[in-house]
Design an enzyme around this catalytic site. Sequence first.
Site, PDB file in Angstrom:
ATOM      1  N   ASN A 281      -4.020   6.185   2.470  1.00 43.20           N
ATOM      2  CA  ASN A 281      -3.349   4.894   2.352  1.00 43.20           C
ATOM      3  C   ASN A 281      -4.373   3.807   2.648  1.00 43.20           C
ATOM      4  O   ASN A 281      -4.953   3.785   3.736  1.00 43.20           O
ATOM      5  CB  ASN A 281      -2.178   4.817   3.345  1.00 43.20           C
ATOM      6  CG  ASN A 281      -1.685   3.391   3.549  1.00 43.20           C
ATOM      7  OD1 ASN A 281      -1.802   2.552   2.669  1.00 43.20           O
ATOM      8  ND2 ASN A 281      -1.133   3.127   4.712  1.00 43.20           N
TER       9      ASN A 281
ATOM     10  N   VAL B  28       3.692   8.766  -0.871  1.00 45.55           N
ATOM     11  CA  VAL B  28       4.296   7.929  -1.920  1.00 45.55           C
ATOM     12  C   VAL B  28       3.333   6.786  -2.192  1.00 45.55           C
ATOM     13  O   VAL B  28       2.774   6.197  -1.271  1.00 45.55           O
ATOM     14  CB  VAL B  28       5.700   7.413  -1.544  1.00 45.55           C
ATOM     15  CG1 VAL B  28       6.710   8.548  -1.574  1.00 45.55           C
ATOM     16  CG2 VAL B  28       5.715   6.713  -0.189  1.00 45.55           C
TER      17      VAL B  28
ATOM     18  N   MET C 143       0.826  -1.185   0.000  1.00 43.03           N
ATOM     19  CA  MET C 143       0.000   0.000   0.000  1.00 43.03           C
ATOM     20  C   MET C 143       0.874   1.252   0.000  1.00 43.03           C
ATOM     21  O   MET C 143       2.093   1.179  -0.013  1.00 43.03           O
ATOM     22  CB  MET C 143      -0.936   0.003   1.205  1.00 43.03           C
ATOM     23  CG  MET C 143      -2.027  -1.057   1.143  1.00 43.03           C
ATOM     24  SD  MET C 143      -3.201  -0.849   2.489  1.00 43.03           S
ATOM     25  CE  MET C 143      -4.280  -2.237   2.160  1.00 43.03           C
ATOM     26  N   CYS C 144       0.252   2.404   0.062  1.00 42.26           N
ATOM     27  CA  CYS C 144       0.941   3.684   0.036  1.00 42.26           C
ATOM     28  C   CYS C 144       1.517   4.011   1.411  1.00 42.26           C
ATOM     29  O   CYS C 144       1.312   3.285   2.375  1.00 42.26           O
ATOM     30  CB  CYS C 144      -0.014   4.787  -0.394  1.00 42.26           C
ATOM     31  SG  CYS C 144      -0.928   4.421  -1.912  1.00 42.26           S
ATOM     32  N   GLN C 145       2.254   5.128   1.479  1.00 38.39           N
ATOM     33  CA  GLN C 145       2.721   5.626   2.772  1.00 38.39           C
ATOM     34  C   GLN C 145       2.418   7.114   2.870  1.00 38.39           C
ATOM     35  O   GLN C 145       2.393   7.838   1.868  1.00 38.39           O
ATOM     36  CB  GLN C 145       4.211   5.360   2.970  1.00 38.39           C
ATOM     37  CG  GLN C 145       4.517   3.878   3.176  1.00 38.39           C
ATOM     38  CD  GLN C 145       5.738   3.647   4.053  1.00 38.39           C
ATOM     39  OE1 GLN C 145       6.252   4.546   4.722  1.00 38.39           O
ATOM     40  NE2 GLN C 145       6.201   2.414   4.066  1.00 38.39           N
TER      41      GLN C 145
END
Length: 254
Positions: free
Chosen positions: A108, A78, A1-3
């Site tokens: 996220n 990100v 996943m995203c951060q």
Amino acid sequence: MCQLLGLNCATPTDASFSFTGFCDRGGRTDHHADGWGIAFFEGKGLRLFIDHRSAHDSPMAAFLQGYPLKSRNIIAHVRKATIGEVALENAHPFVRELWGRQWVFAHNGDLKDYAPNLHSHFRPVGTTDSERAFCWLMQELAKSHAGLPSVDELTRTLRELVPQVRRFGTFNFLLSNGEALWAHCSTKLHWLVRQHPFSQATLKDRDWTVNFADLNQPGDRAAVIVTTPLTSNEVWTAFEPEELKVFVDGLPVG
């Protein structure tokens, strides 16, 4: 996943140290290479930089790591794409205007089969579940208040709205209007406050140590919120699952 990365500060604060370590996770030390972005407030103004390339390979990200990113509220992201293709319009953070203020949002997680009813004022440009959730939150905040409410009122309304999105999946997010920063944890989020007496901090993702006592005055203070701790020698506090916190002037206030 995203951060996610967020800073909420008592005075305009240089975020280059945190942002540099965070960017390394966008394709160098981690696999979040499907775009990145950062938004930081300057008074009522807002600077927004987004890119569909990885933060590690982006010339814009490299430029910003050396730029004095001084602000009281900063949100960065990100991306590891799950819903929505890798494209500029799908890069976080997203921005909308409400009550004469810019609002910034980054998410996220995954929201499965999430298709809220949206009216014409708040519509997504891209194809992510994240932007749809942001548009819905803005729409419902606008319906709940005739004008800009206090931070406490906004927090109470968000506590009512967030579970209606969370039931569709993972909903870790950061939200700011330049006055406060709201952070919600579904699965993973950490925070700390840097304040006097300041100490040293060492990044996990890069060989860089900073002595914040050399860079700050006694009245400076910064709350840092991030998915996974950025430093190896500071004490980070994990959010509880489904916890919503709001930060003002570098401190948690609810």
